[in-house]
Design an enzyme around this catalytic site. Structure first.
Site, PDB file in Angstrom:
ATOM      1  CG  HIS A 127      -2.106  -0.951   1.001  1.00 23.21           C
ATOM      2  ND1 HIS A 127      -3.081  -1.152   1.967  1.00 23.21           N
ATOM      3  CD2 HIS A 127      -2.440  -1.765  -0.037  1.00 23.21           C
ATOM      4  CE1 HIS A 127      -3.948  -2.052   1.516  1.00 23.21           C
ATOM      5  NE2 HIS A 127      -3.577  -2.440   0.317  1.00 23.21           N
ATOM      6  CB  CYS A 168       5.689  18.318  -9.613  1.00 21.44           C
ATOM      7  SG  CYS A 168       6.692  17.459 -10.855  1.00 21.44           S
TER       8      CYS A 168
END
Length: 274
Positions: A127, A168
């Site tokens: 996960h 980003c």
């Protein structure tokens, strides 16, 4: 119960093929460290939190609409994880890993890093984890969460500097936690889907510890182990979806005790064999 475990552990240890000892863990194993489970009686899934419920924020769709809110909660959980200490179950698993070496694999649904902090190395985090981030717009590459970004209180806002660090560098979009959300699919890069299924295929025993089987890859891991002749050992305090899967199978052991007590017995058996 001990006699059953001893017999199957000896058989698998002495086999040449399909001889892996695999542990599949989830939130139940960290509950003794003070981290709430999702679906247990006192879990986050049942009670929610003061400001959030997983069914609301635990999706990529919700993140795209509310990135600061999701990051605020993610950093609250980061602080919760960092303040938690590995418990005896984590320590027992590390001891078992050190005894079995390359016959051992750990597959975990947990993102809390407690297995790694305890010393586990042969670990597959299906996960994802809360150490890493990636671009929500799909730019390539997984990065570590910047050290400057610390855990927060539940009502503590992001600073301008933190927001800058969470954008980003390639496209300017928000970075996101490198975890699997409820509206996403398992893959190999982030979730080790095919690696974990290959391990399951070669597992003589799959120990299921503190997980309910409510997501599809853990269930597929159990189904694959059964398909290729492995034994499932269901170590949980409550019946669950794995219990339903194995109830009519011969190659199963169902244990309704705490993980700590059961793992100590497994550790002792393996020490006597090695």
């Amino acid at each position: 119960m001990k006699e059953q475990l001893e017999e199957i552990i000896k058989q698998v240890y002495n086999k040449k093929n399909r001889n892996l000892f695999t542990f599949l863990t989830s939130a139940g194993i960290s509950s003794e460290s003070g981290i709430p489970t999702y679906r247990g009686i006192d879990g986050i899934w049942i009670k929610g939190t003061k400001f959030h419920k997983p069914e609301e924020f635990g999706t990529f769709k919700y993140f795209k609409e509310n990135p600061e809110e999701v990051w605020q909660y993610s950093l609250f959980r980061k602080k919760m994880f960092e303040n938690a200490s590995p418990n005896e179950s984590h320590k027992q698993i590390v001891e078992i890993e050190n005894l079995l070496n390359d016959k051992f694999h750990l597959i975990t649904q947990n993102i809390d890093n407690l297995h790694r902090r305890t010393g586990s190395k042969r670990i597959y985090e299906i996960h994802g984890n809360n150490r890493e981030i990636k671009c929500s717009n799909g730019c390539k590459g997984i990065q570590f969460l910047p050290e400057e970004i610390k855990g927060k209180e539940i009502d503590e806002d992001l600073t301008e500097k933190e927001i800058e660090l969470l954008k980003c560098k390639e496209c300017g979009a928000w970075m996101r936690p490198n975890i699997l959300w409820f509206d996403e699919y398992y893959d190999e890069k982030t979730n080790k889907k095919f690696s974990s299924l290959k391990i399951a295929k070669n597992s003589g025993i799959l120990f299921i510890v503190g997980t309910s089987g409510a997501t599809n890859l853990p269930m597929a891991i159990a189904e694959t182990t059964l398909k290729y002749g492995g034994t499932i050992v269901d170590i949980n305090t409550e019946d669950n979806l794995f219990t339903e899967l194995i109830k009519d199978k011969k190659n199963k052991i169902i244990i309704r005790e705490t993980s700590t007590n059961t793992l100590k017995i497994i550790n002792e058996i393996i020490k006597n064999i090695c």
